[in-house]
Enzyme design. Structure first.
Site, mmCIF file in Angstrom:
data_model
loop_
_atom_site.group_PDB
_atom_site.id
_atom_site.type_symbol
_atom_site.label_atom_id
_atom_site.label_comp_id
_atom_site.label_asym_id
_atom_site.label_seq_id
_atom_site.Cartn_x
_atom_site.Cartn_y
_atom_site.Cartn_z
ATOM 1 C CG ASP A 43 -2.164 0.896 0.934
ATOM 2 O OD1 ASP A 43 -2.116 1.711 -0.007
ATOM 3 O OD2 ASP A 43 -3.155 0.782 1.680
HETATM 4 C C1 BGC Z 1 -5.035 3.304 0.000
HETATM 5 C C2 BGC Z 1 -5.137 2.295 -1.113
HETATM 6 C C3 BGC Z 1 -4.989 2.968 -2.445
HETATM 7 C C4 BGC Z 1 -3.660 3.716 -2.485
HETATM 8 C C5 BGC Z 1 -3.389 4.435 -3.785
HETATM 9 C C6 BGC Z 1 -3.794 4.183 -0.132
HETATM 10 O O1 BGC Z 1 -3.858 5.250 0.747
HETATM 11 O O2 BGC Z 1 -5.019 2.653 1.251
HETATM 12 O O3 BGC Z 1 -6.368 1.622 -1.032
HETATM 13 O O4 BGC Z 1 -5.077 2.031 -3.477
HETATM 14 O O5 BGC Z 1 -3.657 4.670 -1.440
HETATM 15 O O6 BGC Z 1 -4.282 5.464 -3.966
#
Ligand code: BGC
Length: 753
Positions: free
Chosen positions: A263
């Site tokens: 993530d």
């Molecule tokens: C989120 C993810 C997301 C990623 C990219 C993160 O803050 O937890 O679900 O895909 O950002 O935007």
């Protein structure tokens, strides 16, 4: 008993042989391994390491020299996210990147439809290709553990069987259209509070039976090509370097052959990530960039390990055709066929929670409708952070009602209450918008209230729109409680006093506390954040063009304290200030050396989240502890009634089957979602009072009867044996409970397994 066991083990052996002979969905990824090894043989160490971290905010590198395209990612999960600038989330200002906004996770789950989840996936896949994207950052499939969870709206359900069935079909739909999923957030990512550092402490049985199920099916049966380890820790280790989750379970037991992508900001070390199962650091290269090369130089890591990681990334690259640059982004992302899918899902997602005195559907004689509440006009496509969508269009509830009502019906509107704009970063500033509240619990505004009551008094029917918004339910924070915000209870009481012909529509992704609202709302509809065509679908239901057929994918507790993590004092954790995630954005921290940053991290509090409720998540808790919720898991009414005929049941070595006749006793076409739960009288292993094991959405014309067969694979009846560290089947009596909701069981039978 011995005979049954013998048959079972023979059957298990035969299944194993068959499984070995047949390619698994993951084998699709290894088909090009020879070619891939030839590519790796030509790559320099530097080129290989370039592939292990972000290139831009939404891409990781290929090898141009060898004709290997970069990997392009897109959020997910409810629409292909607007194009951002290369190194951030700010809009790139494109014209053709408006996408279809699909209903959010809990709305999709309220359809209880595997077929719609598949179509939804195809819609996402089609639009991802138009945008030149290789990997969709979704579906988001964590179990909804907390009613207050900031991402409850993104996630599917509190139940693993329902979540897993939908997660599998979404995955298949996306990947059948030539794009990879990146199923997220693996795993036990059930809260936003301290999300960057919280340690979710969960026992192995609960982990396996509840929290991992939606991932397992998508990987094993759906061939999910990539997986996103979550921000949090599980049992002491960060998910992005969790040996047990990534190497032992995901790759070892489930046979995952693809790549893991951390993530954003969720990678924590070079050695941890390299040794324990991470392929790509998103974003940044401070761990999986130069430090990897340095570690190989010192002998701490081997180039063979880097090759392995590159091989896993290239498997995805070879399985997903890159979209040529001159083809991508030449058409509008949102496509009519995908908008139709969004509409079909929205129509089946709406849940009729209550309908006393048949206020709904709206009667033909209605000439004046008072629509009250800002949630009737607020768009829900954007906000809530990563899962927001720049939609090509969005039909609001008010627009949907006006259009359907037509010229002969007057539709009046008043905002009724102020809108809470959410937690603001930085010093508070006075809002210039008179409709914005400064606090979530601000009482009703007298002027807005008076205006709304006046309209209500002169209308034939009042439709009150309450609920939350995407500043209240959002990634990055959990709600403090599930109360209706900004004086909504006061407003609805005043409206009811003025006009008893009142319908409440709740626009939210998660549950809300309805104790005050319920007695003054003869009809209640859960309307969700229901996508691009949400307003159209809602009007169809309110006016009776279609019968509502959604069922709750989670329990609506009467009060927050009744729900398991709150009742046991497991949430919220009292440790404050442990949110490592926010460090990523702190100017002073960004300037620190790696050592200084590590020292700061080591000195921080270590928040935990104890899962002592075990498998008693959602209705499993309410049923076992005999606590009556406001609305039970699986609940949802129709405009017709359904007759459940006598059920026959049988058990074989591989499955338990039930059959019964289902009759639509009304005049209009309608769908029913039939649900099969099991209980285990006399079991020695501890079980929840009952558990969902099978379900089906059945469409019936008025008066029609269909024979419905439901099947529970015996493997789904097993439990995780913590002594043998393996799945085990407890033989004995199995009670089968068939019904229309977890609290509405219509037929029962018993078999022996
Ligand atoms: C989120 C993810 C997301 C990623 C990219 C993160 O803050 O937890 O679900 O895909 O950002 O935007």
């Amino acid at each position: 008993m011995y005979r049954i066991k013998t048959i079972l083990s023979l059957a298990a052996a035969a299944a194993l042989v068959a499984a070995c002979a047949q390619p698994s969905p993951q084998d699709r990824l290894t088909a090009n391994d020879k070619k891939i090894d030839a590519v790796i043989a030509q790559m320099t160490l530097e080129e290989k390491v370039e592939m292990l971290h972000s290139k831009t905010n939404m891409s990781s590198a290929g090898v141009e020299r060898l004709g290997i395209a970069d990997m392009h990612y897109a959020d997910g999960p409810f629409g292909i996210r607007e194009e951002g600038v290369p190194n951030g989330f700010q809009s790139a200002g494109w014209q053709l990147d408006s996408a279809t906004y699909f209903p959010t996770g809990s709305a999709l789950a309220a359809t209880w439809s595997e077929e719609l989840a598949y179509q939804y996936g195809t819609g996402m896949g089609i639009e991802a290709r138009l945008r030149g994207k290789d990997v969709i950052l979704g579906p988001a499939v964590n179990i909804q553990r907390l009613p207050v969870g900031g991402r409850t709206y993104e996630y599917l359900s509190e139940d693993p069987i329902l979540s897993a069935a939908l997660s599998l079909n979404y995955t298949k739909g996306v990947q059948d259209k030539g794009t990879a999923v990146c199923i997220k957030h693996f795993a036990v990512n059930n809260q936003e509070t301290n999300r960057g550092s919280v340690d979710a402490q969960v026992d192995e049985r609960t982990l396996r039976e509840i929290y991992l199920k939606p991932f397992e099916r998508a990987v094993v049966e759906g061939g999910a090509m990539s997986v996103m380890p979550a921000y949090n820790k599980v049992n002491g280790e960060y998910c992005s370097e969790n040996e047990h989750l990534l190497n032992v379970i995901l790759r070892g037991e489930w046979g995952f052959k693809g790549m893991t992508v951390s993530d954003w900001g969720g990678t924590h070390s070079t050695m941890g990530a390299m040794l324990h199962g991470l392929n790509v650091q998103m974003t940044g290269d401070n761990y999986l960039g130069k430090p990897v090369i340095d570690s190989i130089a010192t002998g701490a890591l081997t180039e063979e390990l880097v090759n392995e990681k590159v091989r896993e990334i290239l498997r995805v690259r070879f399985a997903v055709q890159p979209v040529p640059e001159d083809v991508a982004n030449t058409k509008m992302t949102s496509q009519p066929e995908c908008q139709q899918i969004a509409k079909a899902v929205a129509e089946k997602a709406i849940v009729l929670l209550k309908n006393e005195g048949a206020v709904l559907p709206l009667q033909a004689g209605v000439k004046k409708i008072a629509v009250i509440g800002q949630n009737a006009v607020l768009k829900t496509q954007s906000g809530g952070m990563g899962a927001g969508v720049k939609a090509l269009y969005e039909v609001t509830p008010l627009e949907g009602i006006r259009k359907r009502a037509g010229a002969g019906v007057e539709v009046l509107y008043a905002p009724g209450y102020k809108n809470y704009p959410g937690r603001r970063w930085g010093p508070p500033t006075a809002s210039k918008d008179p409709y914005e509240a400064s606090a979530i619990d601000e009482p009703a505004d007298p002027a807005l209230l008076a205006e709304a009551v006046k309209l209500a008094a002169e209308a034939d029917v009042v439709i009150f729109f309450g609920g939350t918004n995407k500043n209240i339910e959002t990634e990055g924070s959990d709600r403090k409680n599930i109360d209706l915000p900004t004086g909504q209870n006061e407003v609805v009481k005043a409206l009811y006093a003025a006009n008893k012909n009142l319908v409440t529509v709740l626009i939210s992704g998660g549950p809300t506390d309805l104790r005050e609202l319920e007695p003054v709302s003869p009809a209640i509809v859960q309307g969700w954040w229901n996508g691009t065509e949400g307003g159209t679908a809602l009007a169809e239901v309110l006016f009776g063009d279609i019968a509502p057929s959604g069922k709750l994918p989670f329990t609506f507790p009467a009060k927050l304290e009744d729900s398991p993590a709150f009742a046991l004092g497991n949430f919220p954790d009292k440790t404050q200030g442990g949110d490592l995630f926010t460090l990523m954005f702190r100017e002073d921290v960004l300037k620190m050396s790696a050592e200084e940053r590590q020292a700061l991290i080591d000195a921080m509090p270590k928040p935990t989240s104890k899962y002592t409720e075990g498998p008693l998540v959602g209705y499993r808790w309410f049923d076992t502890k005999e606590i009556k919720p406001m609305y039970a898991f699986g609940h949802g009414l129709s405009y017709v009634t359904f007759g459940y005929g006598a059920m026959t049941a049988s058990a074989s070595a591989d499955a338990v089957r039930v059959s019964f006749d289902l009759t639509n006793q009304g005049q209009m076409a309608a769908d029913e979602v039939v649900q099969l739960y099991v209980a285990r009288p006399g079991a020695t292993v501890e079980w929840p009072a009952k558990e969902l094991k099978a379900f089906a959405r059945v469409s019936l014309q008025g008066g029609e009867t269909k024979t419905v067969t439901l099947e529970i694979p015996v493997k789904d009846l097993r439990y995780w044996n913590v002594d043998t560290h393996a799945w085990d089947l407890e033989h004995g009596r199995l009670q089968l409970l068939l019904g229309a909701a977890s609290d509405d069981i219509r037929q029962q039978a018993e078999v022996n397994i």
